[in-house]
Design a protein around this motif. Structure first.
Motif, PDB file in Angstrom:
ATOM      1  N   PRO A   9      55.252 100.586  65.972  1.00 28.58           N
ATOM      2  CA  PRO A   9      55.673 100.128  65.582  1.00 28.58           C
ATOM      3  C   PRO A   9      57.144  99.186  66.294  1.00 28.58           C
ATOM      4  N   VAL A  10      57.115  99.483  67.604  1.00 26.89           N
ATOM      5  CA  VAL A  10      57.756  98.955  68.453  1.00 26.89           C
ATOM      6  C   VAL A  10      58.334  97.739  68.217  1.00 26.89           C
ATOM      7  N   ALA A  11      57.065  96.796  67.980  1.00 26.99           N
ATOM      8  CA  ALA A  11      56.335  95.572  68.406  1.00 26.99           C
ATOM      9  C   ALA A  11      55.841  94.793  67.262  1.00 26.99           C
ATOM     10  N   LEU A  12      55.796  95.560  66.132  1.00 23.39           N
ATOM     11  CA  LEU A  12      55.047  95.331  64.566  1.00 23.39           C
ATOM     12  C   LEU A  12      55.638  95.700  63.700  1.00 23.39           C
ATOM     13  N   LEU A  13      56.954  96.375  63.627  1.00 24.63           N
ATOM     14  CA  LEU A  13      57.789  96.940  62.544  1.00 24.63           C
ATOM     15  C   LEU A  13      58.767  97.100  62.921  1.00 24.63           C
ATOM     16  N   ARG A  14      59.131  95.834  63.023  1.00 28.38           N
ATOM     17  CA  ARG A  14      60.723  96.007  63.208  1.00 28.38           C
ATOM     18  C   ARG A  14      61.811  95.185  62.349  1.00 28.38           C
ATOM     19  N   LYS A  15      62.970  94.817  62.528  1.00 29.97           N
ATOM     20  CA  LYS A  15      63.782  94.111  62.027  1.00 29.97           C
ATOM     21  C   LYS A  15      63.450  92.584  62.732  1.00 29.97           C
ATOM     22  N   PRO A  16      63.555  91.882  61.820  1.00 27.57           N
ATOM     23  CA  PRO A  16      63.079  90.301  62.184  1.00 27.57           C
ATOM     24  C   PRO A  16      65.040  89.896  62.661  1.00 27.57           C
ATOM     25  N   ASP A  17      64.519  88.706  63.998  1.00 24.77           N
ATOM     26  CA  ASP A  17      65.727  88.081  64.285  1.00 24.77           C
ATOM     27  C   ASP A  17      65.911  87.209  62.763  1.00 24.77           C
ATOM     28  N   ARG A  18      67.287  87.028  62.773  1.00 22.07           N
ATOM     29  CA  ARG A  18      68.003  86.803  61.099  1.00 22.07           C
ATOM     30  C   ARG A  18      67.766  85.440  61.058  1.00 22.07           C
ATOM     31  N   GLU A  19      67.933  84.641  62.529  1.00 26.37           N
ATOM     32  CA  GLU A  19      67.826  82.803  62.265  1.00 26.37           C
ATOM     33  C   GLU A  19      66.558  83.104  62.522  1.00 26.37           C
ATOM     34  N   ALA A  20      65.438  83.732  62.704  1.00 30.44           N
ATOM     35  CA  ALA A  20      64.886  82.842  62.816  1.00 30.44           C
ATOM     36  C   ALA A  20      63.838  83.425  61.683  1.00 30.44           C
ATOM     37  N   ALA A  21      64.421  84.353  60.524  1.00 29.04           N
ATOM     38  CA  ALA A  21      63.862  84.807  59.354  1.00 29.04           C
ATOM     39  C   ALA A  21      64.072  83.786  58.368  1.00 29.04           C
ATOM     40  N   LEU A  22      64.963  83.198  58.332  1.00 31.17           N
ATOM     41  CA  LEU A  22      66.193  81.976  57.680  1.00 31.17           C
ATOM     42  C   LEU A  22      65.712  80.840  57.843  1.00 31.17           C
ATOM     43  N   LYS A  23      64.671  80.487  59.472  1.00 31.00           N
ATOM     44  CA  LYS A  23      64.244  79.626  59.236  1.00 31.00           C
ATOM     45  C   LYS A  23      62.832  79.353  58.995  1.00 31.00           C
ATOM     46  N   THR A  24      62.113  80.417  58.739  1.00 31.66           N
ATOM     47  CA  THR A  24      60.813  80.482  58.074  1.00 31.66           C
ATOM     48  C   THR A  24      60.809  81.162  56.390  1.00 31.66           C
ATOM     49  N   LEU A  25      61.990  80.711  55.782  1.00 38.25           N
ATOM     50  CA  LEU A  25      61.750  81.143  54.636  1.00 38.25           C
ATOM     51  C   LEU A  25      60.720  80.519  54.176  1.00 38.25           C
ATOM     52  N   PRO A  26      60.196  80.729  52.889  1.00 35.58           N
ATOM     53  CA  PRO A  26      59.743  80.500  51.916  1.00 35.58           C
ATOM     54  C   PRO A  26      60.352  79.074  51.141  1.00 35.58           C
ATOM     55  N   LEU A  27      59.548  77.688  50.691  1.00 34.49           N
ATOM     56  CA  LEU A  27      60.506  77.114  49.898  1.00 34.49           C
ATOM     57  C   LEU A  27      61.246  77.663  49.016  1.00 34.49           C
ATOM     58  N   SER A  28      60.173  78.085  47.745  1.00 36.97           N
ATOM     59  CA  SER A  28      61.411  78.543  46.585  1.00 36.97           C
ATOM     60  C   SER A  28      62.228  80.648  46.947  1.00 36.97           C
ATOM     61  N   PHE A  29      62.056  80.551  48.048  1.00 38.32           N
ATOM     62  CA  PHE A  29      63.578  81.740  48.848  1.00 38.32           C
ATOM     63  C   PHE A  29      65.102  80.315  49.076  1.00 38.32           C
ATOM     64  N   ARG A  30      63.912  79.598  49.376  1.00 38.42           N
ATOM     65  CA  ARG A  30      65.473  78.392  50.230  1.00 38.42           C
ATOM     66  C   ARG A  30      66.322  78.018  49.323  1.00 38.42           C
ATOM     67  N   ALA A  31      65.637  77.178  47.660  1.00 41.05           N
ATOM     68  CA  ALA A  31      66.312  76.956  46.958  1.00 41.05           C
ATOM     69  C   ALA A  31      66.859  78.019  46.155  1.00 41.05           C
ATOM     70  N   GLN A  32      66.228  78.882  46.125  1.00 39.97           N
ATOM     71  CA  GLN A  32      67.077  80.205  45.031  1.00 39.97           C
ATOM     72  C   GLN A  32      67.878  81.274  45.700  1.00 39.97           C
TER      73      GLN A  32
END
Length: 391
Positions: free
Chosen positions: A184-207
């Motif tokens: 969990p230390v490496a694989l079950l953690r909060k993602p970096d907010r900026e990195a998460a926003l950059k990898t948003l699916p297109l459907s989320f980016r629109a809505q």
């Protein structure tokens, strides 16, 4: 006895008795002769028995020497067999999956043997290797993943790897505990907010371009507790079965960011969220998608977070057009967390089986074994490509 002059000093015992007996009357002399004859006969019998015992003792000593030589040969053969057995793998399956990623995926749920090796190397520092183990550490790791992936019975695994059932149980528990602590230390953690926003699916980016997480609950079927109070607590009216409930938070791109401990199936979604520790997970500025009636919105807004939930009809006859469209969009985006849960249970069949009552027993840190299993499965899934499309 009187001394007889002119005779040899070394007189025999019998001669002495005969000489002594000359002074006896005839009746006593006959009786003595009978006793002497009986004694001679007994002496001959004892002498014969002694000779027989000596012969038997000699034979037994020869047999002992032969048995000692046979035992020495058997010990050498046993040592050679143990050496050959230790050099050969218990199961050829490990050698076969080394070069076949499809077989690796089928038996372990991991998409490549390279990933299998990488996770194993990350666990190895926390494990103790011993030549006395019935299986190597790598085989023990394979046994654990096969249990998670295929939910094989322990007896089945014991037959496959030629080990005992208690040994299988100890291997699985050892590796589940190791993965629960280290992964969990490496694989079950909060993602970096900026990195998460950059990898948003297109459907989320629109809505919903600022949404970080999607919340849901899932339940695992369990055995019926013998205690009536526990049975009532575990019964889920939604599943019509005794269950354990977990709160799960996924990111829009399909990875699990948070998993609660196990709760009873009767617990409400709101109570599960409040007691799960999720509120400590929230940071100001986070945005969540959730189902209606699933959470208390005030719990999130008080922490500076925002929650998007479908509209309530309340006492009205129907929702407005805007509310209906908004609810439809939220439902379409929330389906990603349901796909994540479905993929977890599809990839790791142990989550589709009936949880045993003993797996609810907690350790010193109040972690139930079923919670450790679920966390481990989430970590293993996060280590692989997401199923959520990026469009």
């Amino acid at each position: 006895m009187p001394v007889i002059e002119g005779t040899d000093v070394n007189l025999s015992y019998n001669d002495c008795i005969v000489e002594d007996s000359s002074n006896l009357v005839d009746g006593d002399r006959d009786q003595v002769q009978v006793i002497i004859a009986e004694l001679r006969q007994q002496l001959e019998i004892v002498t014969e028995e002694k000779n027989q015992l000596l012969v038997e003792n000699h034979k037994l000593m020869e047999q002992t020497d032969q048995l000692a030589a046979s035992l020495s040969c058997l010990n050498v053969e046993l040592h050679n067999m143990k050496t050959e057995k230790a050099e050969q793998p218990k199961c050829s399956l490990l050698a076969e999956i080394t070069t076949d990623d499809k077989m690796t995926l089928f038996y372990t749920g991991l998409n490549s043997f390279k990933l299998f090796t990488g996770i194993f190397k990350s666990l190895k520092p926390a494990l103790r290797s011993d030549t006395r183990f019935a299986a190597t550490l790598e085989e023990q790791f394979l046994i654990t993943l096969m249990k998670l992936r295929l939910n094989l019975s322990r007896r089945d695994i014991a037959y496959r790897f030629k080990i005992t059932i208690p040994t299988v149980t100890s291997y699985i528990e050892k590796f589940i505990n190791a993965m629960f602590i280290r992964l969990p230390v490496a694989l079950l953690r909060k993602p970096d907010r900026e990195a998460a926003l950059k990898t948003l699916p297109l459907s989320f980016r629109a809505q919903y371009p600022n949404v970080n997480y999607i919340i849901d609950c899932t339940e695992l079927k369990c055995e019926t507790p013998s205690n009536k109070i526990d049975a009532v607590s575990c019964y889920s009216t939604y599943k019509s079965h005794h269950t354990s409930k977990f709160a799960i938070v996924s990111t829009p791109h399909g990875s699990v960011a948070f998993l609660s401990k196990a709760f009873t199936g009767r617990a409400t979604d709101v109570d599960t969220i409040r007691k799960s520790g999720l509120l400590e997970f929230i940071e100001p500025g986070d945005e969540f998608l959730a189902d209606r009636g699933f959470i208390n919105e005030g719990d999130f807004t008080s922490l500076g977070a925002k929650v998007h939930i479908p509209s309530f009809k309340g006492r009205r006859d129907q929702l407005t057009g805007k509310e209906t469209e908004r609810s439809r969009i939220i439902a379409n985006e929330r389906i990603h967390v349901e796909r994540v849960i479905g993929n977890l249970k599809k990839k790791f069949m142990v989550l589709r089986g009936i949880v045993k009552i003993k797996d609810f027993c907690t350790d010193y840190y109040n972690n139930a074994f079923i919670s450790k299993i679920f966390v481990t499965c989430c970590c293993l899934m996060n280590a692989q490509p997401t199923i959520v499309p990026q469009y």
